[in-house]
Enzyme design. Structure first.
Site, short mmCIF file in Angstrom:
data_model
loop_
_atom_site.label_atom_id
_atom_site.label_comp_id
_atom_site.label_asym_id
_atom_site.label_seq_id
_atom_site.Cartn_x
_atom_site.Cartn_y
_atom_site.Cartn_z
N ARG A 133 24.66 -40.77 8.52
CA ARG A 133 25.78 -41.39 7.80
C ARG A 133 25.26 -42.45 6.84
NH1 ARG A 133 30.86 -42.98 11.60
NH2 ARG A 133 30.92 -44.63 10.03
N ARG A 186 30.29 -53.96 8.01
CA ARG A 186 31.31 -53.24 8.80
C ARG A 186 31.79 -54.11 9.96
NH1 ARG A 186 28.22 -47.93 10.16
NH2 ARG A 186 30.09 -47.29 11.27
N LYS A 237 34.51 -44.95 19.81
CA LYS A 237 35.86 -44.41 19.57
C LYS A 237 35.79 -42.90 19.34
CE LYS A 237 36.80 -47.07 15.98
NZ LYS A 237 35.58 -47.88 15.85
N ARG A 278 43.53 -50.23 10.95
CA ARG A 278 42.43 -51.20 10.88
C ARG A 278 42.87 -52.52 10.25
NH1 ARG A 278 37.99 -47.16 10.88
NH2 ARG A 278 35.97 -48.18 10.84
N ARG A 313 21.88 -44.14 16.80
CA ARG A 313 22.61 -42.94 16.37
C ARG A 313 21.96 -42.40 15.09
NH1 ARG A 313 28.99 -43.55 15.52
NH2 ARG A 313 28.58 -44.57 13.56
P1 AMP Z 1 34.62 -44.94 10.73
O1 AMP Z 1 34.12 -43.53 10.73
O2 AMP Z 1 35.92 -45.10 11.45
O3 AMP Z 1 33.57 -45.92 11.19
O4 AMP Z 1 34.94 -45.31 9.19
C1 AMP Z 1 33.93 -45.28 8.21
C2 AMP Z 1 34.40 -46.03 6.98
O5 AMP Z 1 35.57 -45.39 6.44
C3 AMP Z 1 34.83 -47.47 7.20
O6 AMP Z 1 33.74 -48.37 7.18
C4 AMP Z 1 35.77 -47.69 6.00
O7 AMP Z 1 35.04 -47.84 4.79
C5 AMP Z 1 36.50 -46.36 5.93
N1 AMP Z 1 37.69 -46.33 6.81
C6 AMP Z 1 37.91 -45.53 7.90
N2 AMP Z 1 39.11 -45.75 8.44
C7 AMP Z 1 39.68 -46.73 7.69
C8 AMP Z 1 40.93 -47.42 7.76
N3 AMP Z 1 41.84 -47.16 8.71
N4 AMP Z 1 41.18 -48.36 6.82
C9 AMP Z 1 40.29 -48.63 5.84
N5 AMP Z 1 39.09 -48.04 5.73
C10 AMP Z 1 38.78 -47.09 6.65
#
Ligand code: AMP
Length: 206
Positions: free
Chosen positions: A149, A160, A24, A98, A137
């Site tokens: 990360r 996740r 994404k 999400r 990654r």
């Molecule tokens: P990402 O970078 O999109 O993989 O997000 C990393 C982490 O941020 C996720 O595993 C969640 O803990 C939190 N997070 C990001 N976007 C959301 C969302 N829309 N709703 C809830 N938690 C989020």
């Protein structure tokens, strides 16, 4: 690079839906470059909050490290702020919504601001490939001396993925029922996937 660039003369707003490691963020960056859209990544916003040591950052750090979702009100608040402060010609929602509650909140926010959703694009990747991609990654970042990360490890990844299947995957049906869903096989080369996304973005109705 085989992707074509098109300067959009109309507003295009797309959601990128997909599990962690589906690409994404990578594809959102290419859409920014190719079409001048603004990327709204709630994951990036939350990581920035964490890095800045803000109150919000402190509240979300542990939840993120466990691979769980932060509460709907936090991410909805972040998106609301960005939508109201921007004169962008279009948005890419990356990692948001999400949950079904977030999807309903986004629909209400878009309606309030007179913005139309052009498409929700699902990036389809098998779980097995996701695990390999994310661990790679992390390995590449480590080898390059870059920060890794905190949630890019095998243990958190399991959580996740579980959160994705339980809370986010139902959005595929949600957007399908609204006639907004486009699904893309995202297991191939980055450029080939980007070409497909460019075609979807270019073909969205005005
Ligand atoms: P990402 O970078 O999109 O993989 O997000 C990393 C982490 O941020 C996720 O595993 C969640 O803990 C939190 N997070 C990001 N976007 C959301 C969302 N829309 N709703 C809830 N938690 C989020």
């Amino acid at each position: 690079m085989t992707t074509q660039t098109e300067t959009l003369t109309r507003m295009v707003n797309v959601i990128l839906l997909g599990p962690p490691g589906a690409g994404k963020g990578t594809q959102a960056e290419l859409l920014v470059k190719n079409h001048g859209l603004v990327q709204l990544s709630t994951g990036d916003m939350l990581r920035q909050a964490k890095a800045s040591g803000s109150e919000l950052g402190k509240r979300v750090a542990e939840v993120m490290e466990r691979g769980e979702l932060v509460t709907d009100d936090i991410v909805i608040g972040l998106i609301k702020e960005k939508l109201s402060n921007s004169e962008a010609k279009g948005f890419i929602f990356d990692g948001f919504p999400r949950t079904l509650a977030q999807a309903d909140a986004l629909a209400a926010l878009l309606e309030e601001t007179g913005v139309t959703l052009s498409a929700a694009i699902e990036l389809q990747v098998d779980d097995k490939i996701l695990v390999e991609r994310i661990l790679n990654r992390a390995e590449q970042a480590r080898a390059a001396g870059q920060p890794v990360r905190a949630d890019d490890n095998a243990e958190t990844l399991t959580q996740r993925l579980a959160a994705y299947h339980a809370q986010t995957a139902p959005l595929i049906e949600y957007y399908k029922s609204k006639g907004a869903l486009k699904s893309v096989d995202a297991m191939g080369e980055i450029d080939a996937i980007a070409t497909e996304l460019n075609a979807i973005v270019s073909q969205t109705p005005a």
